[in-house]
Design an enzyme around this catalytic site. Structure first.
Site, PDB file in Angstrom:
ATOM      1  N   GLN A   1       0.827  -1.225   0.000  1.00 13.63           N
ATOM      2  CA  GLN A   1       0.000   0.000   0.000  1.00 13.63           C
ATOM      3  C   GLN A   1       0.858   1.270   0.000  1.00 13.63           C
ATOM      4  OE1 GLN A   1      -3.151  -0.076  -0.546  1.00 13.63           O
ATOM      5  NE2 GLN A   1      -3.797  -2.128   0.051  1.00 13.63           N
TER       6      GLN A   1
ATOM      7  N   CYS B   1     -10.505  -8.140   2.271  1.00 12.07           N
ATOM      8  CA  CYS B   1     -10.446  -9.506   2.822  1.00 12.07           C
ATOM      9  C   CYS B   1     -11.326  -9.628   4.048  1.00 12.07           C
ATOM     10  CB  CYS B   1      -9.028  -9.891   3.221  1.00 12.07           C
ATOM     11  SG  CYS B   1      -7.830  -9.485   2.012  1.00 12.07           S
TER      12      CYS B   1
HETATM   13  C1  LIG Z   1      -0.795  -4.431   2.903  1.00 14.82           C
HETATM   14  C2  LIG Z   1      -1.119  -5.513   1.930  1.00 14.82           C
HETATM   15  N1  LIG Z   1      -0.270  -6.531   1.775  1.00 14.82           N
HETATM   16  C3  LIG Z   1      -0.493  -7.519   0.895  1.00 14.82           C
HETATM   17  C4  LIG Z   1      -1.642  -7.539   0.124  1.00 14.82           C
HETATM   18  C5  LIG Z   1      -1.866  -8.661  -0.849  1.00 14.82           C
HETATM   19  O1  LIG Z   1      -1.641  -8.223  -2.165  1.00 14.82           O
HETATM   20  P1  LIG Z   1      -2.240  -9.020  -3.419  1.00 14.82           P
HETATM   21  O2  LIG Z   1      -3.690  -8.701  -3.485  1.00 14.82           O
HETATM   22  O3  LIG Z   1      -1.468  -8.485  -4.580  1.00 14.82           O
HETATM   23  O4  LIG Z   1      -1.970 -10.452  -3.199  1.00 14.82           O
HETATM   24  C6  LIG Z   1      -2.574  -6.503   0.269  1.00 14.82           C
HETATM   25  C7  LIG Z   1      -3.840  -6.530  -0.496  1.00 14.82           C
HETATM   26  O5  LIG Z   1      -4.799  -5.894  -0.141  1.00 14.82           O
HETATM   27  C8  LIG Z   1      -2.296  -5.462   1.188  1.00 14.82           C
HETATM   28  O6  LIG Z   1      -3.145  -4.448   1.352  1.00 14.82           O
END
Ligand SMILES: Cc1ncc(COP(=O)(O)O)c(C=O)c1O
Length: 378
Positions: A178, A321
């Protein structure tokens, strides 16, 4: 439509989509093939790696392509834990990490590692003293996110990097999913960093794990030995070339983009905080410019999300999520926000493409919704 859900995913840049289509339709050979068609694709692939390395002030061999933030986090954390377990089995992270860090840590705990989860302040930051106290002789990894995906809190990454650089171990991994192209970050004292393509107007299924040259990683995905043996599987060259383009575009006029984002965020924060029954959970002074988290008294977050959706306004409860799983936000919980507020929280997440006109419209729509809700409650 007003799209304020950019931390869940962003709209791909038209230019990135164009690049993807061009590469996928004209350069579809396997970059591992020996013939000249395959070698041309290999050149494109390596050129993208070079461009990304230059954008990040890194070396080409420090850029590993993955399928996104989740995979980069898994590869960094498990890869380090397994490669360095002879040096110790203690890991440190925070209570506010994304599930792609938190769940990996929990799995490692089940497999004989021990993990310290650092608490956070009421504005969502870890305290350096807590980190210092948690460090042990057998600590091999500290993994801390740069920008929190639920409230936008920024962690003191540079201070942590300075502290950890005093000794050879532990290694330092940063989840910068982010934060990339929103906040500056010096990579010099960071050993590994995760980036996701679809959070910066690239395409889904693309990501980067930056890993320092000297760092050993045990690969998680075994097979043909692609990506320096760290991530087997036929490469997504079209997605990767599009990712290089999206990264370049995101970093172009970076200061101006961030200043526009900050103005938009500050306008929204000021207007939202004037509304009755609203509690703001984002501390502007210590947060990234694109995220606002707030809750409305006695309202559930999903009720607001659906009321806004009826007006073609798209936001999330605290994270995509946790909203699906209907969980209380773990970040707000760690920040000691009372449960009745935490379950009512919603997150606005902005992109460079949002305008002040949209922000004004949003405030009007939110006011109407809250007024109607209040009338029903009376
Ligand atoms: C802080 C953070 N790390 C990791 C992820 C995972 O990323 P990806 O959706 O590309 O797998 C997200 C996704 O929302 C996130 O906000």
């Amino acid at each position: 439509m007003i799209y304020f859900d950019n931390s869940a995913t962003t709209k791909p840049y038209a230019a990135a989509l164009e690049t993807y289509t061009k590469v996928a339709s004209h350069y579809f050979a396997n970059p591992s093939s020996l013939h000249k068609f395959g070698q041309k694709v290999r050149e494109l692939h390596e050129e993208a790696r070079k461009q990304i390395a230059t954008l990040m002030s890194a070396r080409t061999e420090e850029i590993i392509f993955t399928s996104g933030g989740t995979e980069s986090n898994n590869l960094a954390i498990k890869g380090i834990a397994h490669a360095y377990q002879n040096r110790g089995k203690h890991l440190i992270t925070t209570q506010v990490e994304h599930p792609s860090v938190k769940n990996v840590m929990q799995e490692l705990e089940q497999n004989g590692f021990s993990v310290t989860y650092l608490p956070v302040t009421e504005t969502g930051q870890i305290r350096l003293e807590d980190l210092k106290k948690a460090l042990r002789k057998d600590t091999i990894l500290v993994s801390i996110m740069h920008v929190n995906n639920e409230v936008g809190a920024v962690q003191p990454i540079q201070e942590v990097a300075d502290l950890l650089a005093e000794t050879e171990m532990p290694l330092f991994h940063v989840d910068n999913v982010q934060g990339f192209a929103k906040m500056e970050l010096d990579l010099v004292k960071i050993d590994a960093m995760s980036i996701s393509g679809h959070k910066l107007h690239g395409l889904r299924g693309t990501g980067v794990l930056y890993k320092k040259n000297k760092l050993n990683l045990q690969p998680e995905m075994l097979g043909g030995g692609q990506e320096l043996g760290l991530r087997s599987g036929t490469e997504n060259t079209a997605g990767i070339v599009a990712l290089a383009k999206a990264m370049r575009l995101s970093l172009e006029d970076f200061q101006k983009k961030v200043s526009n984002l900050t103005n938009l965020r500050d306008f929204l924060l000021a207007e939202i905080s004037k509304l009755d029954g609203v509690t703001i959970h984002t501390d502007a002074a210590s947060s990234a410019p694109q995220i606002i988290c707030f809750s409305v008294k006695k309202q559930r977050g999903e009720v607001l999300v659906h009321a806004l959706e009826e007006k073609e306004v798209f936001v999330s409860t605290t994270s995509a999520c946790s909203s699906r799983a209907k969980l209380e936000s773990s970040t707000l919980h760690a920040m000691k926000v009372p449960e009745n507020q935490a379950t009512g929280a919603i997150r606005l997440s902005l992109s460079y493409e949002n305008t002040s006109y949209e922000a004004e419209q949003f405030i009007g729509i939110l006011k109407d919704i809250l007024q109607k809700i209040n009338e029903v409650v009376k």
